[in-house]
Design an enzyme around this catalytic site. Structure first.
Site, PDB file in Angstrom:
ATOM      1  N   ASP A 292       0.874  -1.162   0.000  1.00 47.11           N
ATOM      2  CA  ASP A 292       0.000   0.000   0.000  1.00 47.11           C
ATOM      3  C   ASP A 292       0.915   1.216   0.000  1.00 47.11           C
ATOM      4  O   ASP A 292       1.905   1.244   0.726  1.00 47.11           O
ATOM      5  CB  ASP A 292      -0.888  -0.028   1.244  1.00 47.11           C
ATOM      6  N   THR A 294       0.725   4.551   0.964  1.00 42.53           N
ATOM      7  CA  THR A 294       0.878   5.398   2.139  1.00 42.53           C
ATOM      8  C   THR A 294       1.418   4.609   3.319  1.00 42.53           C
ATOM      9  O   THR A 294       0.877   3.576   3.695  1.00 42.53           O
ATOM     10  CB  THR A 294      -0.476   6.038   2.516  1.00 42.53           C
ATOM     11  N   ASP A 524      -2.295  -0.203   6.430  1.00 44.60           N
ATOM     12  CA  ASP A 524      -2.450   0.487   7.709  1.00 44.60           C
ATOM     13  C   ASP A 524      -3.850   1.042   7.912  1.00 44.60           C
ATOM     14  O   ASP A 524      -4.135   1.630   8.952  1.00 44.60           O
ATOM     15  CB  ASP A 524      -1.431   1.629   7.835  1.00 44.60           C
TER      16      ASP A 524
END
Length: 769
Positions: A292, A294, A524
């Site tokens: 991912d 970010t 996250d």
């Protein structure tokens, strides 16, 4: 206001208090019980009891080795438990509760009935409750209902423990806590997924199961046949005990568990929480890592760059309306925080709010009689105007994260009605400091890197290229693939996936797995939950949502993705070393089983006494495997466990059996007594085991050569000074030397011939799982 302190105390006294999550580790009591109360330990104790009946007390020395192995296993697991428990406290979710008019953070087991819990995006509800107030509260109840579609909750609606907040925020009053809550029955399913058990432990347990079935009947057969030949009861007991002790790979399961526990301890020192020990092995086998953007490629620290006006709205007015929109929505995600930091929070009265949702990919609010939204342009417009799309692509290629700020007629879902662009919000996201080095390491380790993000694919590809990720030019916008895309073809053709919905993330992971890959996923946020569950191995950042951390296999306590280098290396070290040393345990098991079967039908006594196996078990297996299991070895996992083990174990066992039968024939020819033939059998078994140790220790270095030399020296000292203790006759006898010296000299070439020739031809015809 919430409950008062006195009301909380009353509920605690009445037992209306929540319970903590199930611990990640076993209790000390369970560790002792599970290490002590095993079938093989029971067999060893029974065998020791039989040896006591013979009066030959030194022959129970094998029990000391078992006790030491078990003690080491208990020590290592308790040490790892303490490390994991300490990190669990650091990553534990905190519950925001209003009491006495103040909102504070509390542990999950501090919640009492009627508490007012503040929930926001990313939280996971620890108790059953009812919504009291809400600002666009959207909930994922898929862990309970199986349906991944978000559920919008209003005042008075019931909330089930285990639900994940994926949009908005609100206040939930606890109605059922502890035993009464739904999560009591579903805690493990809701908080922690159950993966396929360790492949290593599965294979080893399969070996143990086979041994369990064969060891007792073989031992009984040998005992009866020895008595029928007219041997004494004591000789029958000692021979049978030696055979059965030899067949038990007492340290193999223990060593695997200890190696995994030691791996968890080592990773804990690098601020990595391991939630499941087999996950260390799973990550070591990973060949595809899905990232991912970010927090993984970028630092996750977003910065508002500027608002580019679009259309007829003046820049100052556009900025004011954007500030009012963000204040009205009152989201707490990184984008909203960056805009608030730039424009502040003006006073505004919201008439309707639709907070950000991972599935919807936009948020909006109505205030002053007008409705505004911000989010991904493709998810706001049915078709993005060509000139606007072209400009967005240009900005995205410059590395900006571009969000659309638009005026709409109504906040309808899934897309607002009649959007009119007011401006483009430009957000910058910096690369992590060591991103290039980390991704370069994974590429060198043959781990393919894939980027799956909800952001614009051009922006994502630009950042991926800056991070040095191969194939960054092969990108696709997942918002344009339709409702039934061919995910198998997509994963074959592309490396960067943008505008991905949570359901699409999960489908992409499934497609990689269907193609035969072992997949790890990092994330996250709540938009990563489905993909993290599906992946073979999942990694979460400590700064991520509580729901994400609660189900991940690894939690990076300091949110430093660079620690994954250590995780991968530690996993490979554990697995490679277990594969290396398992052969040494199985050699003894294989030749002991073969000899037992052979000597049931022979006129000779079993060639060993229990005490004589102690030098072999300790010096040729126990000590070297302990050191080899801790050696650095970060090479790629081959998936050839059984074949690799048998390439060493089978030729070694054949050699041992062959030489012992030869010694029996020579003993008959030269009228050698049992003490002499058993001494020669120990000598040749040790020599063959030493050769196997040399093969297992490859590639050799100074430490490994020193270890082998030390083991050989200690084995020699056993014959020089330990003859009485280990029931060995002196080899300082020239008439005896004419027998054993040719055997010793021939051992290495015979072993190499079997290992490189016959052994490989036989093994090549066998398919090992």
């Amino acid at each position: 206001m919430g409950l008062t302190t006195d009301e909380v105390h009353q509920r605690v006294a009445a037992g209306l208090k929540n319970e903590p999550l199930p611990p990640l580790t076993r209790s000390v009591k369970q560790i002792f019980r599970d290490n002590l109360l095993t079938l093989f330990n029971l067999i060893n104790v029974v065998l020791a009891g039989l040896v006591l009946l013979t009066g030959s007390y030194k022959n129970i020395l094998f029990l000391f080795v078992v006790i030491m192995n078990t003690a080491i296993g208990i020590f290592q697991e308790i040490r790892a438990k303490r490390q994991v428990d300490k990190l669990s406290l650091l990553s534990a979710a905190k519950i925001h509760i209003c009491r006495d008019g103040q909102v504070d953070d509390y542990a999950q087991d501090a919640v009492v009935q009627d508490d007012l819990i503040m929930v926001t995006r990313g939280d996971q509800l620890p108790v059953d409750g009812v919504v009291r107030t809400t600002e666009g509260l959207e909930v994922d109840e898929s862990q309970i209902t199986g349906e991944a579609d978000p559920v919008i909750k209003g005042p008075g609606d019931a909330m089930i423990s285990g639900s994940v907040i994926i949009g908005g925020h609100g206040v939930v009053q606890a109605t059922e806590v502890g035993h009464g809550s739904f999560i009591k029955q579903m805690a493990k399913a809701a908080k922690q997924k159950h993966r396929t058990p360790s492949q290593l432990l599965t294979i080893i347990n399969r070996i143990i199961k086979i041994l369990t079935i064969t060891i007792i009947p073989l031992g009984a057969g040998l005992f009866i046949s020895t008595l029928l030949r007219g041997e004494s009861q004591n000789r029958a007991i000692l021979g049978t005990v030696a055979a059965m002790v030899g067949m038990i790979p007492e340290g193999l399961v223990l060593l695997t568990s200890v190696a995994l526990a030691a791996g968890a301890f080592t990773l804990g020192r690098h601020q990595v929480l391991v939630r499941e020990l087999p996950a260390i092995e799973a990550l070591a086998r990973v060949d595809t890592l899905c990232l991912d953007k970010t927090g993984t490629i970028t630092s996750g620290q977003l910065k508002f760059d500027r608002l580019e006006p679009w259309g007829q709205v003046p820049a100052q007015v556009a900025e004011t309306r954007l500030a009012e929109l963000v204040t009205a929505i009152d989201d707490d995600n990184e984008t909203a925080q960056a805009i608030k930091e730039a424009f502040g929070t003006p006073t505004v009265q919201a008439e309707a709010v639709l907070p950000f949702s991972s599935a919807r990919k936009w948020s909006g609010a109505q205030f002053n009689g007008q409705s505004y939204v911000m989010g991904a342009p493709e998810f706001i417009y049915e078709t993005v105007p060509v000139d606007l799309q072209t400009h967005i692509q240009t900005l995205a290629k410059q590395g900006y994260r571009v969000l659309l700020f638009a005026h709409v007629k109504a906040l309808t879902t899934p897309k607002p009605s009649e959007p009119q662009a007011v401006g483009l919000i430009l957000i910058t996201d910096e690369l992590r400091p060591r991103a290039k080095e980390t991704f370069g390491f994974f590429a060198n380790q043959d781990v393919a890197l894939k980027v799956i993000s909800g952001d614009n694919p051009v922006t994502v590809a630009s950042i991926a290229k800056r991070a040095g990720i191969a194939g960054a030019d092969q990108l696709i916008d997942m918002s344009q693939v339709g409702t039934t895309p061919d995910f198998d073809q997509l994963v074959a053709d592309y490396n960067v996936f943008g505008r991905v919905t949570p359901q699409q993330k999960e489908s992409l992971i499934k497609a990689y797995q269907a193609a035969g890959h072992t997949v790890a996923m990092t994330g996250d946020g709540v938009n990563d939950l489905l993909a993290l569950k599906q992946a073979d191995c999942s990694i979460a950042m400590a700064t991520g949502s509580e729901a994400t951390k609660s189900l991940a296999d690894f939690v990076l306590i300091d949110s430093n993705f660079d620690a994954m280098v250590q995780v991968l290396n530690e996993g490979r070290r554990v697995i490679n070393n277990i594969e290396r040393v398992a052969a040494l345990y199985l050699i003894k098991t294989m030749y002991s089983a073969a000899l037992t079967l052979i000597f049931i039908f022979m006129s000779h006594s079993y060639p060993f006494e229990p005490i004589q196996l102690t030098p072999i078990s300790t010096l040729m297996v126990g000590i070297p495997t302990f050191f080899l299991a801790l050696a650095p070895d970060y090479t790629r996992i081959t998936g050839r466990f059984m074949k690799q083990v048998m390439e060493i174990a089978v030729p070694s066992a054949i050699c041992v059996v062959g030489y012992i039968l030869t010694i029996m024939l020579l003993g008959s020819k030269f009228q050698l007594n049992f003490a002499t033939t058993s001494t020669l059998s120990v000598l040749m078994t040790g020599i063959i085991s030493l050769n196997a140790l040399l093969i297992a220790a490859r590639p050799l270095n100074r430490f490994k050569i020193g270890l082998v030399v030390l083991i050989a020296s200690l084995f020699l000292l056993v014959f020089l000074f330990g003859g009485y203790v280990f029931s060995l006759v002196s080899l300082w006898n020239w008439s005896l030397a004419w027998i054993y010296l040719p055997l010793v000299i021939s051992a290495y070439p015979v072993f190499v011939l079997l290992q490189n020739g016959l052994g490989k031809r036989v093994l090549s015809k066998i398919r090992w799982r």
